[in-house]
Design a protein around this motif. Structure first.
Motif, PDB file in Angstrom:
ATOM      1  N   LYS A   1       8.765  -3.825   6.306  1.00 30.07           N
ATOM      2  CA  LYS A   1      10.201  -3.605   6.478  1.00 30.07           C
ATOM      3  C   LYS A   1      10.498  -2.449   7.412  1.00 30.07           C
ATOM      4  CE  LYS A   1      11.353  -6.807   3.579  1.00 30.07           C
ATOM      5  NZ  LYS A   1      11.964  -8.007   4.055  1.00 30.07           N
ATOM      6  N   TYR A   2      11.443  -2.664   8.299  1.00 30.88           N
ATOM      7  CA  TYR A   2      11.889  -1.625   9.225  1.00 30.88           C
ATOM      8  C   TYR A   2      12.547  -0.493   8.442  1.00 30.88           C
ATOM      9  CZ  TYR A   2      14.565   0.597  12.937  1.00 30.88           C
ATOM     10  OH  TYR A   2      15.101   1.498  13.810  1.00 30.88           O
ATOM     11  N   VAL A   3      12.149   0.751   8.751  1.00 29.53           N
ATOM     12  CA  VAL A   3      12.713   1.925   8.082  1.00 29.53           C
ATOM     13  C   VAL A   3      13.684   2.644   9.006  1.00 29.53           C
ATOM     14  CG1 VAL A   3      12.177   4.146   7.016  1.00 29.53           C
ATOM     15  CG2 VAL A   3      10.671   2.200   6.635  1.00 29.53           C
ATOM     16  N   ASN A   4      13.203   3.066  10.186  1.00 29.74           N
ATOM     17  CA  ASN A   4      14.073   3.723  11.159  1.00 29.74           C
ATOM     18  C   ASN A   4      13.419   3.759  12.530  1.00 29.74           C
ATOM     19  OD1 ASN A   4      12.542   6.200  11.592  1.00 29.74           O
ATOM     20  ND2 ASN A   4      13.145   6.777   9.530  1.00 29.74           N
ATOM     21  N   ALA A   5      14.175   4.249  13.503  1.00 27.77           N
ATOM     22  CA  ALA A   5      13.696   4.258  14.890  1.00 27.77           C
ATOM     23  C   ALA A   5      13.061   5.578  15.283  1.00 27.77           C
ATOM     24  CB  ALA A   5      14.853   3.953  15.835  1.00 27.77           C
TER      25      ALA A   5
ATOM     26  N   TYR B   1       0.805  -1.216   0.000  1.00 29.22           N
ATOM     27  CA  TYR B   1       0.000   0.000   0.000  1.00 29.22           C
ATOM     28  C   TYR B   1       0.845   1.277   0.000  1.00 29.22           C
ATOM     29  CZ  TYR B   1      -3.883  -3.109   0.736  1.00 29.22           C
ATOM     30  OH  TYR B   1      -4.813  -4.115   0.591  1.00 29.22           O
ATOM     31  N   ASN B   2       2.175   1.136  -0.119  1.00 25.78           N
ATOM     32  CA  ASN B   2       3.091   2.274  -0.151  1.00 25.78           C
ATOM     33  C   ASN B   2       2.838   3.230   1.024  1.00 25.78           C
ATOM     34  OD1 ASN B   2       5.276   3.686  -1.301  1.00 25.78           O
ATOM     35  ND2 ASN B   2       3.855   5.196  -2.141  1.00 25.78           N
ATOM     36  N   CYS B   3       2.844   2.646   2.216  1.00 31.56           N
ATOM     37  CA  CYS B   3       2.605   3.466   3.407  1.00 31.56           C
ATOM     38  C   CYS B   3       3.565   3.067   4.520  1.00 31.56           C
ATOM     39  CB  CYS B   3       1.161   3.330   3.867  1.00 31.56           C
ATOM     40  SG  CYS B   3       0.714   1.653   4.341  1.00 31.56           S
ATOM     41  N   ASN B   4       3.706   3.960   5.477  1.00 28.99           N
ATOM     42  CA  ASN B   4       4.548   3.727   6.642  1.00 28.99           C
ATOM     43  C   ASN B   4       3.693   3.640   7.901  1.00 28.99           C
ATOM     44  OD1 ASN B   4       7.102   3.744   5.391  1.00 28.99           O
ATOM     45  ND2 ASN B   4       7.098   5.970   5.347  1.00 28.99           N
ATOM     46  N   TRP B   5       3.971   2.647   8.722  1.00 28.33           N
ATOM     47  CA  TRP B   5       3.364   2.499  10.039  1.00 28.33           C
ATOM     48  C   TRP B   5       4.339   3.104  11.030  1.00 28.33           C
ATOM     49  CZ3 TRP B   5      -1.463   0.574  10.822  1.00 28.33           C
ATOM     50  CH2 TRP B   5      -2.048  -0.088   9.753  1.00 28.33           C
ATOM     51  N   GLN B   6       3.932   4.158  11.698  1.00 33.32           N
ATOM     52  CA  GLN B   6       4.812   4.883  12.609  1.00 33.32           C
ATOM     53  C   GLN B   6       4.267   4.755  14.026  1.00 33.32           C
ATOM     54  OE1 GLN B   6       5.396   8.903  11.379  1.00 33.32           O
ATOM     55  NE2 GLN B   6       6.560   9.458  13.189  1.00 33.32           N
ATOM     56  N   PHE B   7       5.053   4.107  14.897  1.00 29.07           N
ATOM     57  CA  PHE B   7       4.615   3.899  16.278  1.00 29.07           C
ATOM     58  C   PHE B   7       5.161   4.995  17.175  1.00 29.07           C
ATOM     59  CE2 PHE B   7       3.992  -0.197  14.390  1.00 29.07           C
ATOM     60  CZ  PHE B   7       2.799  -0.605  14.944  1.00 29.07           C
ATOM     61  N   GLN B   8       4.301   5.516  18.001  1.00 28.24           N
ATOM     62  CA  GLN B   8       4.555   6.644  18.885  1.00 28.24           C
ATOM     63  C   GLN B   8       5.566   6.336  19.975  1.00 28.24           C
ATOM     64  OE1 GLN B   8       2.600   9.570  19.340  1.00 28.24           O
ATOM     65  NE2 GLN B   8       3.096  10.124  21.412  1.00 28.24           N
TER      66      GLN B   8
ATOM     67  N   VAL C   1       0.527   5.980  13.737  1.00 28.47           N
ATOM     68  CA  VAL C   1       0.028   6.788  12.627  1.00 28.47           C
ATOM     69  C   VAL C   1       0.420   6.103  11.326  1.00 28.47           C
ATOM     70  CG1 VAL C   1       0.174   9.023  11.445  1.00 28.47           C
ATOM     71  CG2 VAL C   1       0.129   8.934  13.936  1.00 28.47           C
ATOM     72  N   LEU C   2      -0.543   5.995  10.426  1.00 24.11           N
ATOM     73  CA  LEU C   2      -0.327   5.436   9.098  1.00 24.11           C
ATOM     74  C   LEU C   2      -0.124   6.614   8.157  1.00 24.11           C
ATOM     75  CD1 LEU C   2      -0.326   2.880   7.337  1.00 24.11           C
ATOM     76  CD2 LEU C   2      -2.796   3.172   7.093  1.00 24.11           C
ATOM     77  N   LYS C   3       1.022   6.635   7.441  1.00 26.48           N
ATOM     78  CA  LYS C   3       1.351   7.758   6.571  1.00 26.48           C
ATOM     79  C   LYS C   3       1.680   7.289   5.164  1.00 26.48           C
ATOM     80  CE  LYS C   3       3.099  10.909  10.066  1.00 26.48           C
ATOM     81  NZ  LYS C   3       4.164  11.852  10.405  1.00 26.48           N
ATOM     82  N   ASP C   4       1.366   8.131   4.174  1.00 27.23           N
ATOM     83  CA  ASP C   4       1.750   7.876   2.793  1.00 27.23           C
ATOM     84  C   ASP C   4       3.275   7.907   2.732  1.00 27.23           C
ATOM     85  OD1 ASP C   4       2.588   9.142   0.004  1.00 27.23           O
ATOM     86  OD2 ASP C   4       0.690   8.063  -0.273  1.00 27.23           O
ATOM     87  N   ALA C   5       3.880   6.888   2.133  1.00 22.46           N
ATOM     88  CA  ALA C   5       5.338   6.780   2.116  1.00 22.46           C
ATOM     89  C   ALA C   5       5.994   7.848   1.252  1.00 22.46           C
ATOM     90  CB  ALA C   5       5.765   5.393   1.640  1.00 22.46           C
ATOM     91  N   ASP C   6       5.309   8.326   0.221  1.00 20.70           N
ATOM     92  CA  ASP C   6       5.899   9.331  -0.663  1.00 20.70           C
ATOM     93  C   ASP C   6       5.732  10.748  -0.124  1.00 20.70           C
ATOM     94  OD1 ASP C   6       6.746   7.412  -2.511  1.00 20.70           O
ATOM     95  OD2 ASP C   6       4.808   7.441  -3.538  1.00 20.70           O
ATOM     96  N   SER C   7       4.510  11.108   0.213  1.00 20.05           N
ATOM     97  CA  SER C   7       4.238  12.489   0.616  1.00 20.05           C
ATOM     98  C   SER C   7       4.395  12.727   2.114  1.00 20.05           C
ATOM     99  CB  SER C   7       2.816  12.880   0.203  1.00 20.05           C
ATOM    100  OG  SER C   7       1.867  12.186   0.986  1.00 20.05           O
ATOM    101  N   GLY C   8       4.299  11.680   2.913  1.00 22.23           N
ATOM    102  CA  GLY C   8       4.338  11.836   4.367  1.00 22.23           C
ATOM    103  C   GLY C   8       3.006  12.265   4.952  1.00 22.23           C
ATOM    104  N   ALA C   9       1.988  12.391   4.097  1.00 21.65           N
ATOM    105  CA  ALA C   9       0.665  12.799   4.564  1.00 21.65           C
ATOM    106  C   ALA C   9       0.058  11.716   5.460  1.00 21.65           C
ATOM    107  CB  ALA C   9      -0.256  13.068   3.375  1.00 21.65           C
ATOM    108  N   THR C  10      -0.600  12.144   6.501  1.00 25.68           N
ATOM    109  CA  THR C  10      -1.249  11.207   7.415  1.00 25.68           C
ATOM    110  C   THR C  10      -2.488  10.611   6.761  1.00 25.68           C
ATOM    111  OG1 THR C  10      -0.440  12.375   9.359  1.00 25.68           O
ATOM    112  CG2 THR C  10      -2.386  10.973   9.657  1.00 25.68           C
ATOM    113  N   ILE C  11      -2.525   9.290   6.730  1.00 29.73           N
ATOM    114  CA  ILE C  11      -3.679   8.563   6.211  1.00 29.73           C
ATOM    115  C   ILE C  11      -4.669   8.311   7.346  1.00 29.73           C
ATOM    116  CG2 ILE C  11      -4.444   6.398   5.174  1.00 29.73           C
ATOM    117  CD1 ILE C  11      -1.603   6.292   3.837  1.00 29.73           C
ATOM    118  N   TYR C  12      -4.145   7.892   8.506  1.00 28.91           N
ATOM    119  CA  TYR C  12      -5.001   7.617   9.650  1.00 28.91           C
ATOM    120  C   TYR C  12      -4.168   7.639  10.921  1.00 28.91           C
ATOM    121  CZ  TYR C  12      -8.927   5.720  12.255  1.00 28.91           C
ATOM    122  OH  TYR C  12      -9.966   5.560  13.146  1.00 28.91           O
ATOM    123  N   SER C  13      -4.735   8.207  11.979  1.00 26.51           N
ATOM    124  CA  SER C  13      -4.099   8.208  13.301  1.00 26.51           C
ATOM    125  C   SER C  13      -4.907   7.324  14.239  1.00 26.51           C
ATOM    126  CB  SER C  13      -4.055   9.624  13.875  1.00 26.51           C
ATOM    127  OG  SER C  13      -3.188  10.431  13.147  1.00 26.51           O
ATOM    128  N   PHE C  14      -4.251   6.360  14.832  1.00 28.65           N
ATOM    129  CA  PHE C  14      -4.886   5.498  15.819  1.00 28.65           C
ATOM    130  C   PHE C  14      -4.701   6.159  17.179  1.00 28.65           C
ATOM    131  CE2 PHE C  14      -3.814   2.778  12.294  1.00 28.65           C
ATOM    132  CZ  PHE C  14      -4.971   2.060  12.114  1.00 28.65           C
TER     133      PHE C  14
END
Length: 155
Positions: free
Chosen positions: A146-150, A56-63, A73-86
């Motif tokens: 895949k892990y991107v960063n911390a 889905y070309n998105c990043n899962w970012q854990f707080q 927060v689920l973000k678009d991998a290209d634009s960084g726009a927030t798709i959804y905040s849990f």
């Protein structure tokens, strides 16, 4: 990579310590309600960072320790726009548990009609197994993300 492995190893020890000390159950990290035996009290102590979902070309970012109400927060991998905040108000049945050498994080999001499950195998690399089940359409999305960063600061 060594830092990440060390962080997850420390988290596993902390989680095991929490389980050993609190046999009556802990506190749900999202809702603050009492949780079942063996649950981890704070997701930021166990799982933090950004993981990429290529389907889905998105990043899962854990707080991690910010003032935001969102824990993931689920973000678009290209634009960084927030798709959804849990957030605490949007989820139910939040669980963080140790199962042998794995950490399992799961929750339900009634607004999205989905159940989310993330599995971190401490004997493997930094990637996560992601499973999403859609209650309405009876659809499942499973993938290794895949892990991107911390850096998991959510604004």
């Amino acid at each position: 990579m060594k830092k990440l492995f060390t962080a997850f190893a420390v988290a596993a020890v902390l989680a095991a310590g929490l389980y050993a000390e609190d046999v009556t159950g802990g506190v749900d990290a999202v809702t603050g309600a009492a949780s079942a035996i063996g649950e981890v009290a704070n997701v930021s102590e166990t799982l933090q960072g950004v993981w990429f979902d290529s389907k889905y070309n998105c990043n899962w970012q854990f707080q991690v320790n910010t003032g935001s109400d969102a824990f993931c927060v689920l973000k678009d991998a290209d634009s960084g726009a927030t798709i959804y905040s849990f957030t605490r108000a949007k989820v139910k049945n939040f669980k963080g548990e140790m199962e042998s050498n794995k950490f399992v994080l799961s929750w339900e999001c009634p607004e999205k009609n989905r159940i989310y499950k993330f599995v971190k195998d401490f004997s493997a690399n930094a990637d996560l197994q992601l499973d999403i089940f859609n209650n309405v359409y009876n659809e499942r999305h499973s993938a290794k993300i895949k892990y991107v960063n911390a850096d998991a600061r959510i604004e």
